[in-house]
Design a protein around this motif. Sequence first.
Motif, PDB file in Angstrom:
ATOM      1  N   ALA A  96       1.076  -1.350  -0.142  1.00 37.64           N
ATOM      2  CA  ALA A  96       0.305  -0.634   0.113  1.00 37.64           C
ATOM      3  C   ALA A  96       0.657   1.147   0.419  1.00 37.64           C
ATOM      4  O   ALA A  96       0.496   2.291  -0.388  1.00 37.64           O
ATOM      5  N   MET A  97       1.755   0.983   0.275  1.00 38.89           N
ATOM      6  CA  MET A  97       3.040   2.284   0.571  1.00 38.89           C
ATOM      7  C   MET A  97       3.042   2.799  -0.904  1.00 38.89           C
ATOM      8  O   MET A  97       4.128   3.612  -1.228  1.00 38.89           O
ATOM      9  N   ALA A  98       3.262   1.960  -1.853  1.00 39.29           N
ATOM     10  CA  ALA A  98       3.723   2.715  -3.750  1.00 39.29           C
ATOM     11  C   ALA A  98       2.324   2.875  -4.063  1.00 39.29           C
ATOM     12  O   ALA A  98       2.329   3.830  -5.678  1.00 39.29           O
ATOM     13  N   TYR A  99       1.094   2.708  -3.540  1.00 38.02           N
ATOM     14  CA  TYR A  99       0.267   3.366  -3.931  1.00 38.02           C
ATOM     15  C   TYR A  99      -0.358   4.387  -3.053  1.00 38.02           C
ATOM     16  O   TYR A  99      -1.543   5.567  -3.560  1.00 38.02           O
ATOM     17  N   GLY A 100      -0.543   4.741  -1.825  1.00 29.76           N
ATOM     18  CA  GLY A 100      -0.850   5.473  -0.891  1.00 29.76           C
ATOM     19  C   GLY A 100      -0.616   7.105  -1.188  1.00 29.76           C
ATOM     20  O   GLY A 100       0.374   7.155  -0.981  1.00 29.76           O
ATOM     21  N   GLU A 101      -1.220   7.570  -0.810  1.00 29.58           N
ATOM     22  CA  GLU A 101      -0.411   9.280   0.571  1.00 29.58           C
ATOM     23  C   GLU A 101       0.223   9.155   1.516  1.00 29.58           C
ATOM     24  O   GLU A 101      -0.875   8.957   2.631  1.00 29.58           O
ATOM     25  N   LYS A 102       1.400   9.421   1.756  1.00 28.11           N
ATOM     26  CA  LYS A 102       1.569   8.849   3.187  1.00 28.11           C
ATOM     27  C   LYS A 102       1.400  10.579   4.318  1.00 28.11           C
ATOM     28  O   LYS A 102       1.429  11.715   3.424  1.00 28.11           O
ATOM     29  N   ARG A 103       1.066  10.314   5.216  1.00 25.12           N
ATOM     30  CA  ARG A 103       0.686  11.545   6.516  1.00 25.12           C
ATOM     31  C   ARG A 103       1.483  10.602   7.376  1.00 25.12           C
ATOM     32  O   ARG A 103       1.300   9.882   7.808  1.00 25.12           O
ATOM     33  N   VAL A 104       1.752  12.192   8.266  1.00 27.20           N
ATOM     34  CA  VAL A 104       2.684  12.264   9.393  1.00 27.20           C
ATOM     35  C   VAL A 104       1.932  12.754  10.023  1.00 27.20           C
ATOM     36  O   VAL A 104       1.455  14.103  10.107  1.00 27.20           O
ATOM     37  N   ASP A 116     -17.823  11.020  10.631  1.00 30.50           N
ATOM     38  CA  ASP A 116     -17.217  10.875   9.091  1.00 30.50           C
ATOM     39  C   ASP A 116     -17.464  10.970   7.805  1.00 30.50           C
ATOM     40  O   ASP A 116     -17.736   9.338   7.927  1.00 30.50           O
ATOM     41  N   PRO A 117     -17.467  11.050   6.599  1.00 33.11           N
ATOM     42  CA  PRO A 117     -17.876  10.527   5.571  1.00 33.11           C
ATOM     43  C   PRO A 117     -16.139   9.777   5.087  1.00 33.11           C
ATOM     44  O   PRO A 117     -15.353   9.469   5.360  1.00 33.11           O
ATOM     45  N   VAL A 118     -16.751   8.410   4.054  1.00 37.46           N
ATOM     46  CA  VAL A 118     -16.153   7.077   4.075  1.00 37.46           C
ATOM     47  C   VAL A 118     -15.591   7.925   3.028  1.00 37.46           C
ATOM     48  O   VAL A 118     -15.515   7.710   1.840  1.00 37.46           O
ATOM     49  N   ASP A 119     -14.071   7.828   3.057  1.00 43.25           N
ATOM     50  CA  ASP A 119     -12.580   8.041   1.365  1.00 43.25           C
ATOM     51  C   ASP A 119     -11.501   7.427   1.603  1.00 43.25           C
ATOM     52  O   ASP A 119     -11.368   7.618   0.943  1.00 43.25           O
ATOM     53  N   SER A 120     -11.630   6.994   2.518  1.00 48.85           N
ATOM     54  CA  SER A 120     -10.275   5.754   2.242  1.00 48.85           C
ATOM     55  C   SER A 120      -9.633   5.009   3.106  1.00 48.85           C
ATOM     56  O   SER A 120     -10.980   5.242   4.602  1.00 48.85           O
ATOM     57  N   LEU A 121      -8.930   3.878   3.408  1.00 47.66           N
ATOM     58  CA  LEU A 121      -8.606   3.248   4.073  1.00 47.66           C
ATOM     59  C   LEU A 121      -7.326   3.550   4.386  1.00 47.66           C
ATOM     60  O   LEU A 121      -6.639   4.295   3.979  1.00 47.66           O
ATOM     61  N   TYR A 122      -6.459   3.047   4.985  1.00 46.53           N
ATOM     62  CA  TYR A 122      -4.949   3.452   5.910  1.00 46.53           C
ATOM     63  C   TYR A 122      -4.437   2.151   5.874  1.00 46.53           C
ATOM     64  O   TYR A 122      -5.133   1.179   6.918  1.00 46.53           O
ATOM     65  N   TYR A 123      -2.633   1.916   5.603  1.00 47.64           N
ATOM     66  CA  TYR A 123      -2.482   1.570   6.213  1.00 47.64           C
ATOM     67  C   TYR A 123      -0.957   2.234   7.100  1.00 47.64           C
ATOM     68  O   TYR A 123      -0.769   3.038   7.186  1.00 47.64           O
ATOM     69  N   LEU A 124      -0.625   1.639   8.577  1.00 46.55           N
ATOM     70  CA  LEU A 124      -0.278   1.699   9.449  1.00 46.55           C
ATOM     71  C   LEU A 124       1.667   1.148   9.345  1.00 46.55           C
ATOM     72  O   LEU A 124       1.630  -0.027   9.502  1.00 46.55           O
ATOM     73  N   ALA A 125       2.457   2.241   8.352  1.00 46.22           N
ATOM     74  CA  ALA A 125       3.617   2.443   8.857  1.00 46.22           C
ATOM     75  C   ALA A 125       4.444   2.205   9.833  1.00 46.22           C
ATOM     76  O   ALA A 125       5.687   1.192  10.364  1.00 46.22           O
ATOM     77  N   THR A 166       2.652   9.012  14.162  1.00 45.78           N
ATOM     78  CA  THR A 166       2.220   8.145  13.321  1.00 45.78           C
ATOM     79  C   THR A 166       2.602   7.829  12.525  1.00 45.78           C
ATOM     80  O   THR A 166       2.485   9.095  11.433  1.00 45.78           O
ATOM     81  N   VAL A 167       3.327   7.218  10.937  1.00 50.32           N
ATOM     82  CA  VAL A 167       2.926   7.576   9.718  1.00 50.32           C
ATOM     83  C   VAL A 167       2.352   7.090   9.191  1.00 50.32           C
ATOM     84  O   VAL A 167       2.544   5.222   9.419  1.00 50.32           O
ATOM     85  N   VAL A 168       1.214   7.301   8.306  1.00 51.01           N
ATOM     86  CA  VAL A 168       0.022   6.123   7.864  1.00 51.01           C
ATOM     87  C   VAL A 168      -0.166   6.423   5.653  1.00 51.01           C
ATOM     88  O   VAL A 168       0.689   7.704   5.131  1.00 51.01           O
ATOM     89  N   TYR A 169      -0.212   5.309   5.036  1.00 52.66           N
ATOM     90  CA  TYR A 169      -0.840   5.621   3.918  1.00 52.66           C
ATOM     91  C   TYR A 169      -2.426   5.994   4.184  1.00 52.66           C
ATOM     92  O   TYR A 169      -3.016   4.413   4.141  1.00 52.66           O
ATOM     93  N   GLU A 170      -2.360   7.207   2.565  1.00 50.05           N
ATOM     94  CA  GLU A 170      -3.238   6.916   2.470  1.00 50.05           C
ATOM     95  C   GLU A 170      -4.904   6.359   1.516  1.00 50.05           C
ATOM     96  O   GLU A 170      -3.885   6.303   0.567  1.00 50.05           O
ATOM     97  N   LEU A 171      -5.239   4.773   0.874  1.00 51.49           N
ATOM     98  CA  LEU A 171      -5.878   4.754  -0.267  1.00 51.49           C
ATOM     99  C   LEU A 171      -7.101   4.855  -0.307  1.00 51.49           C
ATOM    100  O   LEU A 171      -7.814   5.430   0.506  1.00 51.49           O
ATOM    101  N   ASP A 172      -8.036   5.959  -0.721  1.00 49.07           N
ATOM    102  CA  ASP A 172      -8.982   6.379  -2.016  1.00 49.07           C
ATOM    103  C   ASP A 172      -9.237   5.154  -2.435  1.00 49.07           C
ATOM    104  O   ASP A 172      -8.995   4.111  -2.804  1.00 49.07           O
ATOM    105  N   GLU A 173     -11.019   5.171  -2.536  1.00 47.02           N
ATOM    106  CA  GLU A 173     -11.880   4.109  -3.335  1.00 47.02           C
ATOM    107  C   GLU A 173     -10.570   4.040  -4.073  1.00 47.02           C
ATOM    108  O   GLU A 173     -10.710   2.690  -4.862  1.00 47.02           O
ATOM    109  N   ARG A 174     -10.375   4.492  -5.582  1.00 44.33           N
ATOM    110  CA  ARG A 174     -10.272   4.434  -6.568  1.00 44.33           C
ATOM    111  C   ARG A 174      -8.970   4.037  -6.177  1.00 44.33           C
ATOM    112  O   ARG A 174      -7.993   2.576  -6.988  1.00 44.33           O
ATOM    113  N   GLY A 175      -7.847   4.396  -5.425  1.00 44.01           N
ATOM    114  CA  GLY A 175      -6.220   3.840  -5.859  1.00 44.01           C
ATOM    115  C   GLY A 175      -6.841   2.459  -4.560  1.00 44.01           C
ATOM    116  O   GLY A 175      -6.080   1.091  -5.379  1.00 44.01           O
ATOM    117  N   PHE A 176      -7.334   2.205  -4.027  1.00 42.89           N
ATOM    118  CA  PHE A 176      -8.065   0.823  -2.590  1.00 42.89           C
ATOM    119  C   PHE A 176      -7.965  -0.301  -4.771  1.00 42.89           C
ATOM    120  O   PHE A 176      -7.884  -1.308  -4.620  1.00 42.89           O
TER     121      PHE A 176
END
Length: 211
Positions: A96-104, A116-125, A166-176
């Motif tokens: 998921a790190m190769a497809y998601g948007e990194k957030r610190v 909140d509206p559902v728009d993403s899932l998260y990988y916890l790096a 925390t560092v997460v990688y956010e995947l929206d529905e299209r990326g998922f």
Amino acid sequence: MDLITAYHIIEVVGWLAAVLKVASLLAMKSMIPLRILAIASSVCFIIYSGVLQLWPLLAVELVLLPTNAYRLYEIIALRRLVTHMTDESEPDFSVAMAYGEKRVIQAGDVIFEKGDPVDSLYYLAEGCVEIEGQNVSVAAGKIFGEMAFFNNSAVRSATVRCLEDTVVYELDERGFARLQHEDPKFAMAVMRTVTRRLVANAAQSQEAQPG
């Protein structure tokens, strides 16, 4: 072998190809037998059209043969993947790190809130998060927020807060959806995780019911 006999043999091959083609389209409900019949049909049509110099038919079957062979390989590879992914094995979501948007995110901050509206899932790096109200914490290497993609609710059912930096990688529905298509192993890992969590939630609900 005289010319007439050879012609009859080629004609038989042509009819066999036609029968196999019809069988692959109408009779088969399972994908593996369907692909096998389609491959056999293409082989027969290639022989038939090559001998009789039916070039348009030959060109079509030369395209269909490798296509069906590759699809068959994909199906078999996926079935092997499902077979070898036992319940004891730990799923790997790091792709998921190769497809998601990194957030610190800082400790104590909220990633999303209940409602909140559902728009993403998260990988916890890195780090650890808490699903509030459920007494559940998620450690590095896991995913969270994926359940909302598999039910009819359009909003989050719980608040997720960082217990530490925390560092997460956010995947929206299209990326998922793209990642599931391009990496069947990731898709299977997600489905196993969802299944486990549904079973755990059902068990908790049953325990909470009065005897």
